[in-house]
Design an enzyme around this catalytic site. Structure first.
Site, mmCIF file in Angstrom:
data_model
loop_
_atom_site.group_PDB
_atom_site.id
_atom_site.type_symbol
_atom_site.label_atom_id
_atom_site.label_comp_id
_atom_site.label_asym_id
_atom_site.label_seq_id
_atom_site.Cartn_x
_atom_site.Cartn_y
_atom_site.Cartn_z
ATOM 1 N N THR A 112 38.350 41.915 45.902
ATOM 2 C CA THR A 112 37.664 41.474 47.122
ATOM 3 C C THR A 112 37.716 39.953 47.237
ATOM 4 O O THR A 112 38.000 39.408 48.307
ATOM 5 C CB THR A 112 36.196 41.970 47.122
ATOM 6 O OG1 THR A 112 36.213 43.373 46.907
ATOM 7 C CG2 THR A 112 35.503 41.658 48.423
ATOM 8 N N ARG A 119 27.948 46.755 42.168
ATOM 9 C CA ARG A 119 26.868 46.945 41.201
ATOM 10 C C ARG A 119 26.068 45.657 41.005
ATOM 11 O O ARG A 119 24.886 45.668 40.803
ATOM 12 C CB ARG A 119 27.434 47.401 39.856
ATOM 13 C CG ARG A 119 27.805 48.870 39.837
ATOM 14 C CD ARG A 119 28.468 49.238 38.541
ATOM 15 N NE ARG A 119 29.705 48.481 38.353
ATOM 16 C CZ ARG A 119 30.431 48.496 37.245
ATOM 17 N NH1 ARG A 119 30.040 49.199 36.211
ATOM 18 N NH2 ARG A 119 31.564 47.816 37.160
ATOM 19 N N GLU A 144 53.870 36.757 36.393
ATOM 20 C CA GLU A 144 52.608 36.195 36.900
ATOM 21 C C GLU A 144 52.066 35.152 35.939
ATOM 22 O O GLU A 144 52.334 35.233 34.726
ATOM 23 C CB GLU A 144 51.565 37.307 37.018
ATOM 24 C CG GLU A 144 51.928 38.388 37.995
ATOM 25 C CD GLU A 144 50.769 39.342 38.171
ATOM 26 O OE1 GLU A 144 49.917 39.059 39.019
ATOM 27 O OE2 GLU A 144 50.712 40.348 37.447
ATOM 28 N N HIS A 188 54.330 48.765 41.967
ATOM 29 C CA HIS A 188 55.118 47.712 42.610
ATOM 30 C C HIS A 188 56.595 47.726 42.193
ATOM 31 O O HIS A 188 57.489 47.671 43.035
ATOM 32 C CB HIS A 188 54.541 46.332 42.290
ATOM 33 C CG HIS A 188 53.069 46.203 42.558
ATOM 34 N ND1 HIS A 188 52.446 46.843 43.597
ATOM 35 C CD2 HIS A 188 52.102 45.489 41.928
ATOM 36 C CE1 HIS A 188 51.147 46.526 43.590
ATOM 37 N NE2 HIS A 188 50.927 45.719 42.583
HETATM 38 C C1 BG6 Z 1 47.917 44.090 41.630
HETATM 39 C C2 BG6 Z 1 47.728 44.231 40.152
HETATM 40 O O1 BG6 Z 1 48.271 45.325 42.189
HETATM 41 O O2 BG6 Z 1 48.963 43.154 41.888
HETATM 42 C C3 BG6 Z 1 47.413 42.871 39.534
HETATM 43 O O3 BG6 Z 1 46.651 45.127 39.899
HETATM 44 C C4 BG6 Z 1 48.463 41.857 39.908
HETATM 45 O O4 BG6 Z 1 47.334 42.994 38.119
HETATM 46 C C5 BG6 Z 1 48.681 41.842 41.410
HETATM 47 O O5 BG6 Z 1 48.020 40.591 39.463
HETATM 48 C C6 BG6 Z 1 49.863 40.963 41.803
HETATM 49 O O6 BG6 Z 1 49.917 40.863 43.186
HETATM 50 P P1 BG6 Z 1 50.622 39.627 43.901
HETATM 51 O O7 BG6 Z 1 50.574 39.958 45.345
HETATM 52 O O8 BG6 Z 1 49.792 38.417 43.538
HETATM 53 O O9 BG6 Z 1 52.006 39.554 43.352
#
Ligand code: BG6
Length: 510
Positions: free
Chosen positions: A28, A56, A231, A255
């Site tokens: 969120t 929560r 990442e 993904h």
């Molecule tokens: C989310 C994963 O689906 O995608 C995360 O749960 C991850 O762990 C994120 O960091 C990465 O998304 P983006 O758009 O920042 O590449």
């Protein structure tokens, strides 16, 4: 909110309430709130619009709104402007929730009813499941217990279910059955936000609309493919979730496999979403399933140690708050997959993803086969021909880079790789993925959402890998290989280089 709707086709219907479960959580903060603010800036939110955040540990009243404002400032690419934020803020409320307590849901129903009385109409309801997936089944039945799943001719009820959808095929089936007991298929939006990324949508268009590339898209011309999602973020703040999923369930099952499917599926007859999904399912079914100890040759995993990312010292995964001291959860993984169909037989697809690496980057790298000496003039044959490569960059900047052999100016006929680069495309006015998907769900367009049969196929690929790793993790200490540790802020474990290197290949630089 904005009576001045610029584009009626993209209109979210008046009288819509977005109900976010997990509103005090990471998703969120990082994605949904900035996405809502973008929608407000784009003047896409209707006059009668409301957001109810449940959590929560959620703050109530003004404190909640101030907290969300701070997150929008932190994570949003646009600056905070009161003319857009204030109307959005005044349409937000929060509710402290215990998802196992029926009172939570009767209170929620009362808040919705109150809004309906104020608006003088039934409300459209979009439930967003941004909680830990272990709550999803309870949420579904509790929503149904107060009839909030019901819709009628003038107001719909929909649910967005975050990934991972289940933790394996059995739990996914169970979850799907529970959802289908209370919601019709057209009310269910299974999200993989990568499908909302402009550059992911562009993969199909790029490969199918260019004669330059279309004929090359097969085993005849392609040597191998690498798909990377790297990442810089770690598991901080999401440890409870991550300890259950690791990157294999979090990133590969969704993904990475979705990107692979877009890249390799056959051409659908049209871009009708159902036909695209049909082709994706056919492709996913053709991915070779690994079994037992075969997994050891086709996969590798690692876990981040301490290090420096973006000039900041960061702790090891094992030192993150809440991580078990003997956790073998993978924060990095590389797999080699084969697609056993006529088009792709024999071409290796290397997929890798990792947290806390040196850079944030998602890209597809395609290496074409090397010309053999009979295909080039003898005067050039004393130099090894340079294989052409195609790089589809997805983020942080979308672009395409193709390398070609080229003779630099001079008396010699040396061939050097030169790069044909279209950088930064799709940056102009690109809607961020969550903005696009929230908008689509509220408009009733499920094109960029995932069908359940895709999810099942993806679990069938991931489950044997997970099973093998779990077996190894639970075997007696002597049989256990230590999980490779890589320093945060690097390219990943050295073992990943050996994994691809044993086949004479190397990873692209992250
Ligand atoms: C989310 C994963 O689906 O995608 C995360 O749960 C991850 O762990 C994120 O960091 C990465 O998304 P983006 O758009 O920042 O590449």
């Amino acid at each position: 909110m904005n009576s001045d709707q610029p584009d009626p086709i993209r209109h979210i219907p008046n009288g819509t309430i977005l109900i976010i479960f997990g509103a005090s959580g990471d998703l969120t903060r990082r994605k949904l709130m900035p996405a809502l603010y973008h929608l407000a800036r784009d003047l896409l939110l209707p006059e009668m619009f409301h957001v109810i955040g449940l959590g929560r540990k959620i703050q109530e009243g003004v404190e909640f709104i101030d907290h969300m404002k701070m997150r929008v400032i932190q994570y949003c690419s646009h600056k905070m402007e009161p003319q857009y934020w204030d109307p959005l803020a005044s349409s937000m409320s929060s509710l402290r929730a215990d998802y196992t307590d029926p009172d939570t849901f009767s209170n929620l129903a009362k808040v919705i009813e109150k809004k309906e009385d104020e608006w003088g109409r039934n409300a459209n309801k979009l439930f967003y499941f941004a909680t830990n997936p272990s709550h999803f089944e309870t949420l579904i039945s509790s929503i149904a217990s107060v009839d909030l799943n019901k819709q009628d001719h003038d107001a719909w009820s929909r649910v967005i279910v975050e990934k991972p959808f289940g933790l394996d095929i059995l739990t996914a089936d169970k979850l799907n059955n529970v959802i289908m007991e209370h919601f019709d298929e057209e009310q269910i939006y299974r999200i993989d936000h990568y499908l909302g990324k402009e550059a992911v949508q562009n993969i199909l268009v790029f490969r199918m609309s260019n004669l330059l590339f279309q004929p090359l898209w097969n085993r005849e011309f392609i040597d191998h493919v690498q798909i990377t999602i790297s990442e810089t973020v770690g598991a901080e703040g999401r440890v409870e979730f991550f300890e259950q999923t690791g990157v294999i369930r979090d990133m590969l099952q969704s993904h990475l496999l979705q990107i692979l499917a877009f890249l390799t599926m056959d051409h659908p007859k049209s871009l009708d979403p159902e036909l695209i999904r049909d082709e994706k399912v056919i492709l996913l079914k053709s991915i070779r399933r690994l079994s037992g100890s075969e997994v050891d040759d086709y996969t590798m995993r690692g876990q981040y140690g301490q290090g420096v990312v973006n000039s900041e010292f960061v702790p090891a995964y094992l030192d993150e708050q809440g991580v078990a001291q003997d956790s073998r959860v993978e924060t990095y993984s590389a797999v080699k997959l084969f697609i056993d169909n006529y088009r792709w037989r024999g071409v290796p697809f290397y997929l890798r993803t990792g947290k806390r690496l040196s850079h944030r980057k998602t890209e597809i790298f395609i290496q074409l086969k090397q010309l053999n000496v009979n295909q080039i003039p003898t005067s050039l044959s004393n130099q090894p021909p340079i294989p052409n490569t195609i790089r589809l960059e997805i983020q942080p900047i979308a672009g395409i880079d193709v390398t070609l052999g080229w003779k630099p100016a001079g008396l010699l006929t040396d061939v050097e790789p030169t790069s044909l680069n279209i950088g930064g495309i799709a940056q102009i006015k690109e809607p961020k993925a969550y903005e696009r998907l929230l908008l689509d769900a509220m408009r009733g367009d499920s094109t960029l959402f995932v069908r359940y049969d895709e999810i099942r196929e993806m679990w069938q690929i991931v489950d044997p890998i997970r099973k093998r790793w779990d077996e190894i993790n639970s075997s007696s200490n002597e049989d256990q290989q230590p999980i490779p540790i890589y320093p945060s802020g690097t390219q990943g474990p050295k073992q990943a280089d050996d994994f691809i290197g044993k086949e004479g290949r190397s990873w692209t630089k992250i």
